[in-house]
Every structure is written in C-alpha cells, then in structure tokens.
Motif scaffolding. Structure first.
Motif, PDB file in Angstrom:
ATOM      1  N   TYR A  14      35.861  47.019  42.285  1.00  0.00           N
ATOM      2  CA  TYR A  14      36.142  45.727  42.700  1.00  0.00           C
ATOM      3  C   TYR A  14      36.764  46.018  44.146  1.00  0.00           C
ATOM      4  CZ  TYR A  14      38.690  41.403  43.379  1.00  0.00           C
ATOM      5  OH  TYR A  14      39.327  40.547  44.007  1.00  0.00           O
ATOM      6  N   GLY A  47      45.317  36.161  38.908  1.00  0.00           N
ATOM      7  CA  GLY A  47      44.239  37.165  39.096  1.00  0.00           C
ATOM      8  C   GLY A  47      44.614  38.162  40.371  1.00  0.00           C
ATOM      9  N   ASN A  52      46.348  43.001  45.794  1.00  0.00           N
ATOM     10  CA  ASN A  52      46.019  42.408  47.180  1.00  0.00           C
ATOM     11  C   ASN A  52      47.161  41.512  47.522  1.00  0.00           C
ATOM     12  OD1 ASN A  52      45.029  42.542  49.609  1.00  0.00           O
ATOM     13  ND2 ASN A  52      43.489  40.636  49.056  1.00  0.00           N
ATOM     14  N   ASP A  69      47.190  39.113  35.522  1.00  0.00           N
ATOM     15  CA  ASP A  69      45.813  39.477  35.547  1.00  0.00           C
ATOM     16  C   ASP A  69      45.410  39.743  33.888  1.00  0.00           C
ATOM     17  OD1 ASP A  69      43.666  40.317  38.159  1.00  0.00           O
ATOM     18  OD2 ASP A  69      42.933  40.837  36.054  1.00  0.00           O
ATOM     19  N   TRP A  94      47.650  38.274  31.344  1.00  0.00           N
ATOM     20  CA  TRP A  94      47.722  36.828  30.613  1.00  0.00           C
ATOM     21  C   TRP A  94      46.199  36.525  31.096  1.00  0.00           C
ATOM     22  CZ3 TRP A  94      50.221  32.056  33.589  1.00  0.00           C
ATOM     23  CH2 TRP A  94      49.750  30.872  32.849  1.00  0.00           C
ATOM     24  N   ASP A  95      45.475  35.802  30.144  1.00  0.00           N
ATOM     25  CA  ASP A  95      44.297  34.971  30.215  1.00  0.00           C
ATOM     26  C   ASP A  95      44.717  33.562  30.499  1.00  0.00           C
ATOM     27  OD1 ASP A  95      42.196  33.144  30.126  1.00  0.00           O
ATOM     28  OD2 ASP A  95      41.183  34.631  28.598  1.00  0.00           O
ATOM     29  N   ILE A  96      44.760  32.870  31.956  1.00  0.00           N
ATOM     30  CA  ILE A  96      45.426  31.960  32.207  1.00  0.00           C
ATOM     31  C   ILE A  96      44.889  30.481  31.764  1.00  0.00           C
ATOM     32  CG2 ILE A  96      46.238  32.856  34.604  1.00  0.00           C
ATOM     33  CD1 ILE A  96      43.840  31.085  36.041  1.00  0.00           C
ATOM     34  N   GLY A 112      44.137  32.851  44.265  1.00  0.00           N
ATOM     35  CA  GLY A 112      42.808  33.050  45.026  1.00  0.00           C
ATOM     36  C   GLY A 112      41.526  33.535  44.410  1.00  0.00           C
TER      37      GLY A 112
HETATM   38  C1  LIG Z   1      38.066  37.680  42.484  1.00  0.00           C
HETATM   39  S1  LIG Z   1      39.343  38.252  41.871  1.00  0.00           S
HETATM   40  C2  LIG Z   1      40.619  37.568  42.714  1.00  0.00           C
HETATM   41  C3  LIG Z   1      40.998  38.108  44.147  1.00  0.00           C
HETATM   42  C4  LIG Z   1      42.180  38.869  44.092  1.00  0.00           C
HETATM   43  N1  LIG Z   1      43.467  38.112  44.087  1.00  0.00           N
HETATM   44  C5  LIG Z   1      42.226  39.508  45.519  1.00  0.00           C
HETATM   45  O1  LIG Z   1      42.976  39.273  46.226  1.00  0.00           O
HETATM   46  O2  LIG Z   1      41.522  40.545  45.560  1.00  0.00           O
HETATM   47  C6  LIG Z   1      39.606  37.518  40.290  1.00  0.00           C
HETATM   48  C7  LIG Z   1      40.906  38.366  39.605  1.00  0.00           C
HETATM   49  O3  LIG Z   1      40.921  37.306  38.190  1.00  0.00           O
HETATM   50  C8  LIG Z   1      41.037  37.911  37.146  1.00  0.00           C
HETATM   51  N2  LIG Z   1      40.694  36.979  36.186  1.00  0.00           N
HETATM   52  C9  LIG Z   1      39.765  36.680  35.738  1.00  0.00           C
HETATM   53  N3  LIG Z   1      39.515  35.849  34.601  1.00  0.00           N
HETATM   54  C10 LIG Z   1      40.977  35.566  34.442  1.00  0.00           C
HETATM   55  C11 LIG Z   1      41.652  35.114  33.555  1.00  0.00           C
HETATM   56  N4  LIG Z   1      41.234  34.372  32.566  1.00  0.00           N
HETATM   57  N5  LIG Z   1      43.073  35.149  33.377  1.00  0.00           N
HETATM   58  C12 LIG Z   1      43.606  35.908  34.355  1.00  0.00           C
HETATM   59  N6  LIG Z   1      42.958  36.863  35.274  1.00  0.00           N
HETATM   60  C13 LIG Z   1      41.767  36.557  35.225  1.00  0.00           C
HETATM   61  C14 LIG Z   1      40.288  39.195  37.351  1.00  0.00           C
HETATM   62  O4  LIG Z   1      40.368  40.328  36.520  1.00  0.00           O
HETATM   63  C15 LIG Z   1      40.259  39.763  38.892  1.00  0.00           C
HETATM   64  O5  LIG Z   1      41.405  40.340  39.113  1.00  0.00           O
END
Ligand SMILES: C[S@@+](CC[C@H](N)C(=O)[O-])C[C@H]1O[C@@H](n2cnc3c(N)ncnc32)[C@H](O)[C@@H]1O
Length: 207
Positions: A14, A47, A52, A69, A94-96, A112
C-alpha cells in the motif's frame, strides 16, 4: 469486517503504491494544512493506513489523536511509528460504516480517500456523530477521467480493491452531509495529472 479486501493488502504494498502514484504526499500536505488552520485539540484521521499525515501533529496543540482503520496491521504500524511522538495517540480498529467505538467531541476529522470503499450514507452519519459542536470534517475524494480508478502499479495486491472501489458521488455526499447537519465551507479540485484529480470538501457542524 472479515471480507474487506483491505485486510489482504500488505502495508508495504500500500505504502509503495501510494508513493509511486504521488498521492501520499498530497494527502499529507492537505492534512498539514488543515491541522494548522484549525489547531484541533481532538483530531481523527479516518482510513489512516500506516499514519500518513500524522507527522504533522503538534502534541502541544493536539492532545488527542484517533487513528482509525479497518486493518489491524496498519494500525500496529501506525502505533509503532508515532507512539513516542504523539502521547495522545489512540489507534482504533473500526469499520466506519458500523456502530462506532463511541469517541466524541472531535474538533477536526480528516477523511482522505476512504468514502470510495464504503457505503457513503452509513459512513457520513457515523462520522458526523463524532464531531464536536462547530467541529470540521474534511473529505477528500478522487475523480478519474478515462482511466482505471485504482492506478496500476507493480503492486498487484491493490487489484483486490476493484470489487469494492467506486467513485464517491459528490451530490450524494452533499445531500447526506446536509441531513447530518453539516454546512459546506469550501470546495476545491486539485489536479494530480490530466486523468486524475482530488476534490476536497470542507464542512462544519452545528453552524
Ligand atoms: C486509500 S487509503 C486512505 C489514504 C490514507 N489515509 C493515506 O494517506 O495514505 C484507504 C484506507 O481506508 C481503510 N479502510 C477501508 N475501508 C474502511 C472501513 N470500512 N472502515 C475503516 N477503514 C477503512 C483502508 O484499510 C485504508 O487504509
């Protein structure tokens, strides 16, 4: 949470993918901008992946940081990376889209590139619940023009996201934020390249 493809993407894949497509740097800069603008005492990064943006936390100003996350391994890495620098750091799996862990009164929430992977209505209603009065929510979503939504790199594990990734609908976000009692303060589009841009939406609660 069990079937979420994010659970199968190694943190290193990632991070390398995001660096290669240049999106980490932009999200980090935007996080810095809004931390400096609002100087929140309580901040939530949704997330957060491996943290980051948290490099910009000033612990003398921001006493409590919730790093959220769905992926426990990302959270472990976030904790290892920042536990010494941010005394008020709490990482929360947490699954938001689901009932939250119950933290409240957050002055600034930064979401983001996460609405692309969730049910937007469920997520925004849960997020709005965590905000303090006059708390600010920053949403960053991605726009793609004539190219795949998840940019192709050599990190193939990211392809697992194709089943759930979708462009977040700005009209839907507008509608749900209004139902949640949020008022839009600002919108801007940030071009990454001719095929992709970020749309940043800034909202305030209880106006
Ligand atoms: C594209 S990344 C976000 C960008 C990140 N904040 C960065 O600056 O690199 C998406 C993130 O959201 C998390 N995520 C995806 N679905 C989620 C959910 N339902 N609840 C919480 N986190 C989630 C993923 O594990 C991942 O770390």
């Amino acid at each position: 949470m069990k079937n979420n493809p994010w659970l199968d993407i190694p943190a290193s894949d990632y991070e390398n993918h995001m660096l290669e497509v240049g999106q980490s740097q932009i999200l980090s800069t935007l996080t810095k901008k809004y931390l400096e603008k609002y100087k929140p005492e309580r901040f939530a990064l949704l997330g957060c992946a491996t943290g980051n943006g948290l490099e910009h936390i000033n612990p003398y100003i921001t006493k409590k940081v919730f790093a959220i996350d769905v992926n426990a391994d990302y959270l472990k890495k976030t904790n290892e990376r920042f536990t010494n620098e941010i005394p008020g750091l709490e990482v929360i799996q947490w699954d938001i889209q689901n009932e939250g862990p119950g933290f409240k009164d957050v002055n600034l929430v930064f979401a983001g590139l996460i609405l692309e992977y969730v049910d937007v209505k469920n997520a925004i209603m849960k997020i709005a619940d965590t905000l303090a009065a006059r708390g600010v929510l920053i949403i960053v979503i991605q726009r793609s023009r004539g190219t795949s939504f998840v940019s192709k790199t050599k990190y193939c594990s990211l392809e697992k996201l194709s089943g759930i990734a979708h462009e977040a609908d700005e009209n839907e976000i507008d509608c749900i934020t209004q139902i949640a009692g949020l008022k839009m303060l600002h919108r801007e589009e940030i071009e990454l390249n001719p095929q992709k841009s970020f749309v940043l939406l800034e909202y305030i609660s209880n106006y």
